[in-house]
Design a protein around this motif. Structure first.
Motif, PDB file in Angstrom:
ATOM      1  N   VAL A 114       0.843  -1.201   0.000  1.00  0.00           N
ATOM      2  CA  VAL A 114       0.000   0.000   0.000  1.00  0.00           C
ATOM      3  C   VAL A 114       0.879   1.252   0.000  1.00  0.00           C
ATOM      4  O   VAL A 114       1.751   1.401   0.847  1.00  0.00           O
ATOM      5  CB  VAL A 114      -0.903   0.002   1.255  1.00  0.00           C
ATOM      6  CG1 VAL A 114      -1.754   1.258   1.305  1.00  0.00           C
ATOM      7  CG2 VAL A 114      -1.780  -1.243   1.264  1.00  0.00           C
ATOM      8  N   SER A 115       0.652   2.137  -0.948  1.00  0.00           N
ATOM      9  CA  SER A 115       1.429   3.383  -1.004  1.00  0.00           C
ATOM     10  C   SER A 115       0.705   4.486  -0.253  1.00  0.00           C
ATOM     11  O   SER A 115      -0.517   4.452  -0.106  1.00  0.00           O
ATOM     12  CB  SER A 115       1.598   3.845  -2.446  1.00  0.00           C
ATOM     13  OG  SER A 115       2.281   2.865  -3.167  1.00  0.00           O
ATOM     14  N   LEU A 116       1.499   5.461   0.177  1.00  0.00           N
ATOM     15  CA  LEU A 116       0.894   6.605   0.870  1.00  0.00           C
ATOM     16  C   LEU A 116       0.701   7.770  -0.084  1.00  0.00           C
ATOM     17  O   LEU A 116      -0.062   8.691   0.190  1.00  0.00           O
ATOM     18  CB  LEU A 116       1.775   7.037   2.037  1.00  0.00           C
ATOM     19  CG  LEU A 116       1.991   5.983   3.121  1.00  0.00           C
ATOM     20  CD1 LEU A 116       2.960   6.472   4.187  1.00  0.00           C
ATOM     21  CD2 LEU A 116       0.663   5.601   3.770  1.00  0.00           C
ATOM     22  N   VAL A 117       1.422   7.742  -1.197  1.00  0.00           N
ATOM     23  CA  VAL A 117       1.317   8.845  -2.161  1.00  0.00           C
ATOM     24  C   VAL A 117       0.955   8.299  -3.536  1.00  0.00           C
ATOM     25  O   VAL A 117       1.385   7.198  -3.921  1.00  0.00           O
ATOM     26  CB  VAL A 117       2.632   9.652  -2.254  1.00  0.00           C
ATOM     27  CG1 VAL A 117       2.879  10.424  -0.979  1.00  0.00           C
ATOM     28  CG2 VAL A 117       3.799   8.755  -2.580  1.00  0.00           C
ATOM     29  N   LEU A 128      -3.620  12.403  -5.308  1.00  0.00           N
ATOM     30  CA  LEU A 128      -4.175  12.436  -3.948  1.00  0.00           C
ATOM     31  C   LEU A 128      -3.601  13.643  -3.222  1.00  0.00           C
ATOM     32  O   LEU A 128      -2.382  13.836  -3.179  1.00  0.00           O
ATOM     33  CB  LEU A 128      -3.783  11.161  -3.189  1.00  0.00           C
ATOM     34  CG  LEU A 128      -4.266  11.100  -1.748  1.00  0.00           C
ATOM     35  CD1 LEU A 128      -5.790  10.925  -1.686  1.00  0.00           C
ATOM     36  CD2 LEU A 128      -3.599   9.952  -0.981  1.00  0.00           C
ATOM     37  N   LEU A 129      -4.483  14.468  -2.682  1.00  0.00           N
ATOM     38  CA  LEU A 129      -4.029  15.600  -1.870  1.00  0.00           C
ATOM     39  C   LEU A 129      -4.410  15.337  -0.426  1.00  0.00           C
ATOM     40  O   LEU A 129      -5.591  15.100  -0.123  1.00  0.00           O
ATOM     41  CB  LEU A 129      -4.700  16.896  -2.321  1.00  0.00           C
ATOM     42  CG  LEU A 129      -4.290  17.477  -3.671  1.00  0.00           C
ATOM     43  CD1 LEU A 129      -4.909  18.857  -3.834  1.00  0.00           C
ATOM     44  CD2 LEU A 129      -2.770  17.571  -3.800  1.00  0.00           C
ATOM     45  N   HIS A 130      -3.419  15.366   0.456  1.00  0.00           N
ATOM     46  CA  HIS A 130      -3.703  15.218   1.883  1.00  0.00           C
ATOM     47  C   HIS A 130      -4.220  16.546   2.443  1.00  0.00           C
ATOM     48  O   HIS A 130      -3.964  17.605   1.875  1.00  0.00           O
ATOM     49  CB  HIS A 130      -2.430  14.804   2.629  1.00  0.00           C
ATOM     50  CG  HIS A 130      -2.021  13.398   2.315  1.00  0.00           C
ATOM     51  ND1 HIS A 130      -0.724  13.011   2.126  1.00  0.00           N
ATOM     52  CD2 HIS A 130      -2.745  12.273   2.120  1.00  0.00           C
ATOM     53  CE1 HIS A 130      -0.667  11.715   1.848  1.00  0.00           C
ATOM     54  NE2 HIS A 130      -1.884  11.254   1.847  1.00  0.00           N
ATOM     55  N   ASP A 131      -4.932  16.464   3.541  1.00  0.00           N
ATOM     56  CA  ASP A 131      -5.425  17.665   4.236  1.00  0.00           C
ATOM     57  C   ASP A 131      -6.142  18.632   3.303  1.00  0.00           C
ATOM     58  O   ASP A 131      -5.937  19.843   3.349  1.00  0.00           O
ATOM     59  CB  ASP A 131      -4.252  18.401   4.925  1.00  0.00           C
ATOM     60  CG  ASP A 131      -3.564  17.485   5.916  1.00  0.00           C
ATOM     61  OD1 ASP A 131      -4.277  16.765   6.650  1.00  0.00           O
ATOM     62  OD2 ASP A 131      -2.315  17.460   5.945  1.00  0.00           O
ATOM     63  N   SER A 238     -12.317  11.875   1.474  1.00  0.00           N
ATOM     64  CA  SER A 238     -12.475  10.898   2.564  1.00  0.00           C
ATOM     65  C   SER A 238     -12.644  11.626   3.887  1.00  0.00           C
ATOM     66  O   SER A 238     -11.838  12.501   4.215  1.00  0.00           O
ATOM     67  CB  SER A 238     -11.231  10.008   2.670  1.00  0.00           C
ATOM     68  OG  SER A 238     -11.111   9.190   1.539  1.00  0.00           O
ATOM     69  N   LEU A 239     -13.637  11.239   4.643  1.00  0.00           N
ATOM     70  CA  LEU A 239     -13.850  11.860   5.952  1.00  0.00           C
ATOM     71  C   LEU A 239     -14.073  10.776   6.998  1.00  0.00           C
ATOM     72  O   LEU A 239     -14.424   9.644   6.658  1.00  0.00           O
ATOM     73  CB  LEU A 239     -15.078  12.778   5.915  1.00  0.00           C
ATOM     74  CG  LEU A 239     -15.003  13.991   4.988  1.00  0.00           C
ATOM     75  CD1 LEU A 239     -16.323  14.739   4.990  1.00  0.00           C
ATOM     76  CD2 LEU A 239     -13.871  14.929   5.401  1.00  0.00           C
ATOM     77  N   PRO A 284      -6.208   8.687   3.745  1.00  0.00           N
ATOM     78  CA  PRO A 284      -6.470   9.128   5.112  1.00  0.00           C
ATOM     79  C   PRO A 284      -7.665  10.072   5.152  1.00  0.00           C
ATOM     80  O   PRO A 284      -8.036  10.647   4.130  1.00  0.00           O
ATOM     81  CB  PRO A 284      -5.184   9.877   5.496  1.00  0.00           C
ATOM     82  CG  PRO A 284      -4.608  10.340   4.210  1.00  0.00           C
ATOM     83  CD  PRO A 284      -5.071   9.396   3.132  1.00  0.00           C
ATOM     84  N   PRO A 285      -8.261  10.250   6.336  1.00  0.00           N
ATOM     85  CA  PRO A 285      -9.343  11.212   6.447  1.00  0.00           C
ATOM     86  C   PRO A 285      -8.878  12.600   6.005  1.00  0.00           C
ATOM     87  O   PRO A 285      -7.722  12.962   6.218  1.00  0.00           O
ATOM     88  CB  PRO A 285      -9.661  11.225   7.953  1.00  0.00           C
ATOM     89  CG  PRO A 285      -9.037   9.996   8.511  1.00  0.00           C
ATOM     90  CD  PRO A 285      -7.948   9.578   7.598  1.00  0.00           C
ATOM     91  N   ARG A 286      -9.742  13.313   5.387  1.00  0.00           N
ATOM     92  CA  ARG A 286      -9.552  14.699   4.918  1.00  0.00           C
ATOM     93  C   ARG A 286      -8.721  14.782   3.639  1.00  0.00           C
ATOM     94  O   ARG A 286      -8.309  15.841   3.228  1.00  0.00           O
ATOM     95  CB  ARG A 286      -8.957  15.596   6.029  1.00  0.00           C
ATOM     96  CG  ARG A 286      -9.859  15.644   7.267  1.00  0.00           C
ATOM     97  CD  ARG A 286      -9.458  16.712   8.253  1.00  0.00           C
ATOM     98  NE  ARG A 286      -8.196  16.447   8.926  1.00  0.00           N
ATOM     99  CZ  ARG A 286      -7.060  17.082   8.695  1.00  0.00           C
ATOM    100  NH1 ARG A 286      -7.012  18.040   7.794  1.00  0.00           N
ATOM    101  NH2 ARG A 286      -5.975  16.779   9.357  1.00  0.00           N
ATOM    102  N   SER A 287      -8.473  13.626   3.025  1.00  0.00           N
ATOM    103  CA  SER A 287      -7.725  13.680   1.751  1.00  0.00           C
ATOM    104  C   SER A 287      -8.704  13.699   0.581  1.00  0.00           C
ATOM    105  O   SER A 287      -9.838  13.223   0.698  1.00  0.00           O
ATOM    106  CB  SER A 287      -6.797  12.470   1.634  1.00  0.00           C
ATOM    107  OG  SER A 287      -7.566  11.283   1.597  1.00  0.00           O
TER     108      SER A 287
END
Ligand SMILES: O=C(O)CCC(=O)C(=O)O
Ligand SMILES: [Fe+2]
Length: 430
Positions: A114-117, A128-131, A238-239, A284-287
């Motif tokens: 699983v990648s994070l980016v 994918l944009l975090h926050d 995602s929330l 992640p949440p808020r992404s």
């Protein structure tokens, strides 16, 4: 008759047709208006039924388990590949089902790193944009949807804004515009139009929002959002809780080997990943996730049904619900009535055809397919097809093909008639 999990059974592999007391029945289940009680009553005419289970989370495939093989065979012989008058006239597709060797091992062997980016996935058009929203905005968005009515699906709840999405035809209901997107998402929609990965000329104009609420452990089957229903950009916020999203792309030729009826075709099998590219990302949440281009048109997206996800070496427990806000733009086309079973005829192989996948629970995970046997042939799982090309095909529509991973392709004429009641609507009534 209850519907416990069927993890002991699996869908048969290609070429596997060994008799067993268990039947895998497609195009049948609560998602297509057929209750377990009704299924029990029909199948028990052939012998004692031990249980009826959901074959997967589609709501349209079940396992009917008999005490003995003879009953299963009798049911198979009577019910397979024909409409069943006592089950809403659904056209049943039946195969013998197989006992799973070891569900636990299957889970491990089927996982992907699983990648994070998003850039690590190397899928063009995936970002994918975090926050993307602040914690306060996230709370406000959740409070806004929680104060509005939810619609219950079998495993999750949804809300639709702009246009309703009909799960039976996997398309938007263009006849029923629900109005503008609500004001509580205005600032998100505005921010989305300046998403850094879009070029300046891209028009966003989102007009449809689906809010999904997934309880812990609930996922979403692999799919490509219907090409004809939505334009090329899909944003998903995602929330609350996180999830893993997996992407799958079927390798060239692995799915549609040919389009000749009666010839063998490759059968998609969830246990056989040799012809499938798979990538996974942690949301992640808020992404905010953007699916565009190849990511939107050629790759399936999928949320595994896990309560626990492994992200690198970290165990992530899906302790809370996940709520996603998926923003899209309706494409303005709706094909309706396209799976009236008696309108199916065999492929003549000489027409331009437009395919609609997820065909009301046919035994298929096939996504939308556009075929032209003489002019061009598209397999949307392995070719890059732009929205415009897809739309052009809809404009020149003269046949509809439903392609399933079994050995048949069903063609229907879109000319409205009692036998072939298929029509194409457009948003603006053209
Ligand atoms: O929950 C998500 O992020 C994805 C939802 C989705 O894929 C869909 O509604 O088509
Ligand atoms: Fe989707």
């Amino acid at each position: 008759m209850g519907a416990p999990s069927s993890s002991r059974f699996r869908r048969p592999k290609a070429g596997e047709d060994e008799r067993s007391p268990n039947l895998f029945v497609a195009n049948c289940g609560p998602a297509v208006g057929v209750s377990y009680e009704a299924i029990g009553s029909v199948f028990s005419a052939f012998g004692d039924v031990k249980g009826i289970y959901a074959a997967d989370d589609s709501g349209a495939r079940v396992i009917v388990s008999y005490f003995d093989e003879g009953s299963a065979q009798a049911a198979f012989n009577s019910l397979h590949s024909r409409p069943c008058p006592d089950l809403a006239n659904r056209f049943l597709h039946i195969r013998y089902s197989v006992l799973e060797d070891s569900p636990a091992t299957r889970h491990i062997t089927s996982s992907v790193p699983v990648s994070l980016v998003a850039s690590e996935l190397n899928i063009p058009g995936l970002f994918l944009l975090h926050d993307f929203v602040s914690a306060k905005e996230a709370e406000e968005l959740l409070a806004a949807v929680d104060s509005r009515p939810w619609n219950n699906l079998s495993k999750r709840r949804v809300q639709h804004y702009g246009y309703e999405f009909c799960y039976d035809i996997r398309n938007v209901n263009t006849k029923q515009c629900l109005g503008e997107l609500p004001s509580f998402v205005s600032s998100i929609v505005e921010r989305v139009s300046s998403f850094p990965n879009l070029d300046d000329s891209t028009s966003v104009a989102l007009d449809q929002l689906t809010v999904n609420e997934y309880p812990p452990g609930v996922g979403l089957s692999p799919h490509i959002d219907t090409h004809s229903a939505f334009e090329g950009l899909i944003f998903s916020l995602s929330l609350a809780g996180p999830c893993i999203m997996e992407f799958r792309r079927y390798l060239e030729g692995s799915w549609l080997l040919n389009s000749t009826p009666g010839m063998n075709m490759a059968v998609e099998n969830p246990d056989d990943y040799s012809s499938v590219l798979r990538r996974a990302i942690y949301l992640p949440p808020r992404s905010m996730l953007l699916l565009s281009g190849e990511a939107r048109y050629a790759w399936n997206h999928y949320i595994p049904h896990h309560k626990i996800d492994m992200v690198n070496d970290t165990v992530i427990r899906r302790a809370s619900r996940r709520v996603s806000f998926t923003f899209r733009k309706g494409a303005g086309f709706l094909i309706r009535n396209y799976t009236t079973e008696h309108s199916m005829t065999w492929c003549k192989n000489d027409q331009i055809a437009v395919g609609v996948g997820y065909a009301q629970g046919l035994e298929t995970d096939v996504q939308e397919v556009v075929l032209s046997s003489k002019v061009r042939k598209y397999d949307l799982r392995s070719n890059d097809v732009t929205a415009n090309e897809t739309r052009d095909f809809y404009r020149t529509l003269d046949h509809v093909v439903l392609s399933t991973p079994s050995e048949t392709i069903h063609f229907m004429s879109p000319t409205p008639s009692p036998e072939c009641p298929v029509t194409v609507d457009t948003l603006d009534g053209r």
